[in-house]
Design a protein around this motif. Structure first.
Motif, PDB file in Angstrom:
ATOM      1  N   LYS A 143       0.830  -1.196   0.000  1.00  0.00           N
ATOM      2  CA  LYS A 143       0.000   0.000   0.000  1.00  0.00           C
ATOM      3  C   LYS A 143       0.867   1.248   0.000  1.00  0.00           C
ATOM      4  N   PHE A 144       0.718   2.032  -1.048  1.00  0.00           N
ATOM      5  CA  PHE A 144       1.494   3.260  -1.219  1.00  0.00           C
ATOM      6  C   PHE A 144       0.526   4.389  -1.545  1.00  0.00           C
ATOM      7  N   GLN A 145       0.465   5.386  -0.684  1.00  0.00           N
ATOM      8  CA  GLN A 145      -0.454   6.509  -0.852  1.00  0.00           C
ATOM      9  C   GLN A 145      -1.890   6.036  -1.118  1.00  0.00           C
ATOM     10  N   ASN A 146      -2.308   5.042  -0.345  1.00  0.00           N
ATOM     11  CA  ASN A 146      -3.677   4.509  -0.349  1.00  0.00           C
ATOM     12  C   ASN A 146      -4.021   3.673  -1.576  1.00  0.00           C
ATOM     13  N   PHE A 147      -3.029   3.295  -2.360  1.00  0.00           N
ATOM     14  CA  PHE A 147      -3.256   2.393  -3.494  1.00  0.00           C
ATOM     15  C   PHE A 147      -2.320   1.189  -3.358  1.00  0.00           C
ATOM     16  N   TRP A 148      -2.695   0.086  -4.016  1.00  0.00           N
ATOM     17  CA  TRP A 148      -1.965  -1.169  -3.865  1.00  0.00           C
ATOM     18  C   TRP A 148      -1.142  -1.495  -5.111  1.00  0.00           C
ATOM     19  N   PHE A 149       0.131  -1.840  -4.899  1.00  0.00           N
ATOM     20  CA  PHE A 149       1.063  -2.091  -5.990  1.00  0.00           C
ATOM     21  C   PHE A 149       1.837  -3.391  -5.770  1.00  0.00           C
ATOM     22  N   PRO A 150       2.077  -4.159  -6.843  1.00  0.00           N
ATOM     23  CA  PRO A 150       3.091  -5.209  -6.757  1.00  0.00           C
ATOM     24  C   PRO A 150       4.449  -4.530  -6.539  1.00  0.00           C
ATOM     25  N   LEU A 151       5.376  -5.237  -5.951  1.00  0.00           N
ATOM     26  CA  LEU A 151       6.659  -4.639  -5.587  1.00  0.00           C
ATOM     27  C   LEU A 151       7.374  -4.013  -6.779  1.00  0.00           C
ATOM     28  N   THR A 152       7.372  -4.730  -7.906  1.00  0.00           N
ATOM     29  CA  THR A 152       8.066  -4.223  -9.094  1.00  0.00           C
ATOM     30  C   THR A 152       7.471  -2.905  -9.568  1.00  0.00           C
ATOM     31  N   LEU A 186      -2.084   8.224 -21.992  1.00  0.00           N
ATOM     32  CA  LEU A 186      -3.262   7.367 -21.865  1.00  0.00           C
ATOM     33  C   LEU A 186      -3.235   6.770 -20.467  1.00  0.00           C
ATOM     34  N   ALA A 187      -4.203   7.135 -19.646  1.00  0.00           N
ATOM     35  CA  ALA A 187      -4.279   6.621 -18.281  1.00  0.00           C
ATOM     36  C   ALA A 187      -5.465   5.675 -18.161  1.00  0.00           C
ATOM     37  N   SER A 188      -5.311   4.648 -17.339  1.00  0.00           N
ATOM     38  CA  SER A 188      -6.390   3.668 -17.182  1.00  0.00           C
ATOM     39  C   SER A 188      -6.100   2.767 -16.007  1.00  0.00           C
ATOM     40  N   PHE A 189      -7.153   2.183 -15.457  1.00  0.00           N
ATOM     41  CA  PHE A 189      -7.013   1.070 -14.536  1.00  0.00           C
ATOM     42  C   PHE A 189      -6.812  -0.175 -15.401  1.00  0.00           C
ATOM     43  N   VAL A 216     -13.536 -11.387  -6.204  1.00  0.00           N
ATOM     44  CA  VAL A 216     -14.633 -10.443  -5.986  1.00  0.00           C
ATOM     45  C   VAL A 216     -14.425  -9.689  -4.672  1.00  0.00           C
ATOM     46  N   ASP A 217     -14.096 -10.415  -3.612  1.00  0.00           N
ATOM     47  CA  ASP A 217     -13.875  -9.778  -2.309  1.00  0.00           C
ATOM     48  C   ASP A 217     -12.719  -8.785  -2.377  1.00  0.00           C
ATOM     49  N   GLN A 218     -11.620  -9.179  -2.995  1.00  0.00           N
ATOM     50  CA  GLN A 218     -10.453  -8.302  -3.062  1.00  0.00           C
ATOM     51  C   GLN A 218     -10.750  -7.071  -3.915  1.00  0.00           C
ATOM     52  N   PHE A 219     -11.468  -7.274  -5.000  1.00  0.00           N
ATOM     53  CA  PHE A 219     -11.819  -6.143  -5.864  1.00  0.00           C
ATOM     54  C   PHE A 219     -12.690  -5.150  -5.095  1.00  0.00           C
ATOM     55  N   CYS A 220     -13.679  -5.653  -4.380  1.00  0.00           N
ATOM     56  CA  CYS A 220     -14.573  -4.773  -3.626  1.00  0.00           C
ATOM     57  C   CYS A 220     -13.834  -4.043  -2.508  1.00  0.00           C
ATOM     58  N   ASN A 221     -12.813  -4.689  -1.945  1.00  0.00           N
ATOM     59  CA  ASN A 221     -12.024  -4.075  -0.885  1.00  0.00           C
ATOM     60  C   ASN A 221     -10.867  -3.236  -1.415  1.00  0.00           C
ATOM     61  N   GLY A 254      -5.194  -0.804  -7.312  1.00  0.00           N
ATOM     62  CA  GLY A 254      -6.490  -0.527  -6.698  1.00  0.00           C
ATOM     63  C   GLY A 254      -6.379   0.408  -5.508  1.00  0.00           C
ATOM     64  N   SER A 255      -7.486   0.979  -5.169  1.00  0.00           N
ATOM     65  CA  SER A 255      -8.814   0.574  -5.515  1.00  0.00           C
ATOM     66  C   SER A 255      -9.239   1.085  -6.903  1.00  0.00           C
ATOM     67  N   TYR A 256      -9.968   0.220  -7.621  1.00  0.00           N
ATOM     68  CA  TYR A 256     -10.512   0.595  -8.922  1.00  0.00           C
ATOM     69  C   TYR A 256     -11.364   1.857  -8.798  1.00  0.00           C
ATOM     70  N   TYR A 257     -12.216   1.912  -7.787  1.00  0.00           N
ATOM     71  CA  TYR A 257     -13.163   3.027  -7.660  1.00  0.00           C
ATOM     72  C   TYR A 257     -12.430   4.344  -7.412  1.00  0.00           C
ATOM     73  N   ASP A 258     -11.472   4.340  -6.524  1.00  0.00           N
ATOM     74  CA  ASP A 258     -10.714   5.559  -6.256  1.00  0.00           C
ATOM     75  C   ASP A 258      -9.891   5.967  -7.473  1.00  0.00           C
ATOM     76  N   HIS A 259      -9.387   4.979  -8.191  1.00  0.00           N
ATOM     77  CA  HIS A 259      -8.615   5.234  -9.416  1.00  0.00           C
ATOM     78  C   HIS A 259      -9.477   5.988 -10.426  1.00  0.00           C
ATOM     79  N   VAL A 260     -10.676   5.467 -10.681  1.00  0.00           N
ATOM     80  CA  VAL A 260     -11.581   6.085 -11.648  1.00  0.00           C
ATOM     81  C   VAL A 260     -11.980   7.479 -11.198  1.00  0.00           C
ATOM     82  N   LEU A 261     -12.360   7.614  -9.939  1.00  0.00           N
ATOM     83  CA  LEU A 261     -12.836   8.906  -9.446  1.00  0.00           C
ATOM     84  C   LEU A 261     -11.742   9.968  -9.457  1.00  0.00           C
TER      85      LEU A 261
END
Length: 325
Positions: free
Chosen positions: A31-40, A61-64, A186-191, A197-204
């Protein structure tokens, strides 16, 4: 759970303690600045923040992940690099995968294995560089706003996004005996605990920036483009300052839409190749599956759909963005 990240000697050293969560295939997200990243990608993102200097002619071009990035790369390349007498028999998209023509900041250009250093140098400030990123605006915003570069952001229905991501990551050989079960996904996506992620925060984040700076950020949805590709090709051209004009413009739009269709792109030999891509340890053909709107209905049961829709109502509809259900 807290962990201190220790990078290899040829990588950026990070000493801060970050929250860690198991994701899938025995991989962890940080978790980095409230978003989740693989280490690489976390390390590469830090490099982007410290080193990337966009110039006014850049198009970002930005996108989730799995929201139409590959298609938009093809469209942007075709819109920006078109010529009055386009020879589609020699179009670079025939012999190059869209991800090789438009590299990603964090997965192509600033990872330690990068082979695309030519994209990082600006030889002529009149030239247009098209670059891509999955980094959230909440993290990358200051960098993007440091120049007059343009940003095109594409999003997709959350349920279709999840299913596309679920299929995509399972093509990795790293899964072994640790499959990403759909219920868990599904659980991880919603959380929000999925890559970038989060997808929702990314989009907003990008949507709010579009509302604030519409001349800077164009926000489009995968479903809108699928329904009326000609309209959005024209709109993107106008936004980027390369409008389609006159009868010839209409013909150019029709040709771009036809050439960049899922049917045409997915049947190009490069895009059918099982060769590993330059940006992921996955084959080129893994980026083209169905491209259909509503594919989630083939995989998600009613309970899963209601769970995701509940989060969508809270995150999107609660902020006035009525989308995703």
């Amino acid at each position: 759970m807290e962990t201190t990240l220790e990078m290899k000697s040829n990588q950026l050293v990070m000493t801060s303690s970050l929250q860690r969560q198991k994701w899938c295939a025995n991989q962890f997200l940080y978790k980095f600045q409230n978003f989740w990243f693989p280490l690489t990608y976390l390390e590469a993102t830090q490099k982007v923040l410290e080193n990337f200097k966009p110039v006014p002619k850049d198009v970002i071009l930005a996108s989730f992940p799995k929201t139409g990035t590959t298609w938009l790369k093809a469209l942007l390349h075709s819109i920006i690099n078109r010529s009055p007498k386009q020879d589609y028999n020699n179009n670079p998209l025939i012999s190059n995968h869209p991800h090789d023509l438009i590299p990603s900041l964090e997965t192509n250009l600033y990872d330690y294995n990068t082979k695309k250093t030519e994209f990082l140098s600006v030889k002529n400030h009149k030239d247009v560089r098209i670059l891509a990123t999955h980094i959230p605006h909440q993290i990358l915003g200051d960098v993007l706003n440091s120049s007059e570069c343009k940003v095109v952001y594409v999003t997709r229905n959350p349920k279709d996004t999840l299913i596309s991501l679920w299929h995509f990551v399972q093509k990795s050989k790293s899964f072994g005996d640790d499959p990403w079960e759909l219920e868990v996904a599904v659980d991880q996506f919603c959380n929000g605990i999925v890559l970038f992620g989060s997808y929702y925060d990314h989009v907003l984040g990008y949507r709010q920036e579009c509302l604030k700076r519409p001349q800077k950020v164009l926000f489009v949805t995968y479903e809108e483009i699928k329904e009326n590709p000609e309209y959005y090709v024209r709109k993107i051209g106008e936004f980027l300052g390369c409008p389609f004009e006159g009868e010839n413009g209409d013909v150019e739009i029709e040709e771009i839409v036809k050439f960049c269709s899922f049917e045409n792109l997915s049947n190009q030999e490069m895009n059918k190749s099982s060769e590993l891509s330059s940006m992921f340890p996955l084959p080129y053909n893994s980026f083209f599956r169905k491209g259909e709107v509503g594919d989630h209905m083939n995989y998600l049961d009613d309970e899963m759909i209601e769970k995701i829709d509940g989060v969508t109502r809270e995150k999107f509809h609660g902020t006035g963005f009525v989308y995703g259900i």
